[in-house]
Write an enzyme that holds these catalytic residues in place. Structure first.
Site, PDB file in Angstrom:
ATOM      1  N   GLU A 114       0.705  -1.528  -0.014  1.00  0.00           N
ATOM      2  CA  GLU A 114      -0.273   0.235  -0.347  1.00  0.00           C
ATOM      3  C   GLU A 114       0.615   1.340  -0.067  1.00  0.00           C
ATOM      4  OE1 GLU A 114      -4.402  -1.201   2.379  1.00  0.00           O
ATOM      5  OE2 GLU A 114      -2.141  -1.678   3.619  1.00  0.00           O
ATOM      6  N   GLU A 134      -3.671 -10.060   4.462  1.00  0.00           N
ATOM      7  CA  GLU A 134      -4.081 -10.299   5.133  1.00  0.00           C
ATOM      8  C   GLU A 134      -5.891 -10.807   5.678  1.00  0.00           C
ATOM      9  OE1 GLU A 134      -2.072  -5.630   4.115  1.00  0.00           O
ATOM     10  OE2 GLU A 134      -3.221  -7.635   3.047  1.00  0.00           O
TER      11      GLU A 134
END
Length: 258
Positions: A114, A134
């Site tokens: 990210e 995740e």
């Protein structure tokens, strides 16, 4: 004075923001995010800096969010302190006035990817891996891994990583547009620096304006960007000088549209 977790250094027209927790491959926690925000402010205000490189100290780029840090938070604190503040810092990076290059000398997973996605360009070494793991521990990407990453890499590519659990090798990431260049191990900073120097030779105001307009087109920027472009144009005109001069003299301005 304690050593800073994130530092900014200027070398001519190139600025370097360095994550400095090499013993854990530069994971992000709240103090790291605060330090990153400060370093980005320094980079934007530094005179003469035309391109900013984002890199990690040691063998890693960024190991993502520090699980030990966020696992202790309450649901409310996780939402506000972790997710929303992380978004604010990553948005700050994405909207930096200078072009940015992520130097991927180590894996970019979860929050690390990210972070790289918030940069304009990504240079990766051949041995690294990229992905959004995740969901394997019961959470979802929280720092725009399902939003900015989709805009920049495409929904299906992000779906393969975030839902399908795929981890991309550097060559695969290049083919999918997740990274822009792949180099041999140990060469990412050298390549990124050379690329940055070429970018820095271009017209700085035109480059910044082009970045801003592309940001508007992809939904990264908003009304503030349009107003910034218009205000910058107006600031160069004779009308502004006439208006400000008349205001100070308490007279009616005589605009010439020049």
């Amino acid at each position: 004075m304690a050593e800073r977790l994130v530092t900014f250094e200027q070398d001519g027209a190139i600025g370097v923001v360095m994550l400095r927790r090499p013993e854990k491959f530069n994971p992000l926690d709240i103090p790291m995010l605060r330090a990153l925000e400060t370093a980005l402010d320094e980079a934007e205000l530094a005179g003469g800096v035309r391109v900013v490189l984002i890199r990690g100290e040691g063998k890693g780029f960024c190991a993502g969010g520090d699980v030990e840090a966020w696992a202790q938070l309450s649901a409310a604190d996780f939402q506000v302190q972790w997710v929303r503040y992380g978004h604010r810092v990553f948005d700050r990076l994405a909207r930096l006035r200078q072009p940015t290059v992520a130097v991927l000398s180590g894996h970019a997973l979860g929050g690390g990817l990210e972070l790289a996605a918030a940069c304009d360009f990504r240079v990766a070494e051949t041995q690294i891996k990229l992905g959004f793991p995740e969901t394997s521990i019961g959470v979802v990407p929280g720092w725009s891994g399902t939003q900015r990453a989709v805009r920049r890499f495409g929904a299906q590519t992000v779906r393969r990583m975030a839902v399908g659990g795929e981890v991309l090798l550097a060559g695969e990431a290049l083919a999918l547009g997740v990274v822009d260049r792949v180099v041999e191990t140990g060469k990412a900073f050298e390549e990124a620096r050379a690329w940055a120097e070429k970018i820095a030779e271009r017209g700085p105001l035109a480059t910044e304006a082009a970045k801003l307009m592309i940001g508007i087109a992809e939904g990264e920027e908003n009304a503030a960007a349009a107003e910034a472009l218009a205000s910058g144009f107006i600031a160069l005109t004779g009308d502004l000088k006439a208006g400000v001069g008349a205001f100070k003299a308490k007279q009616k301005p005589a605009f010439s549209r020049s």
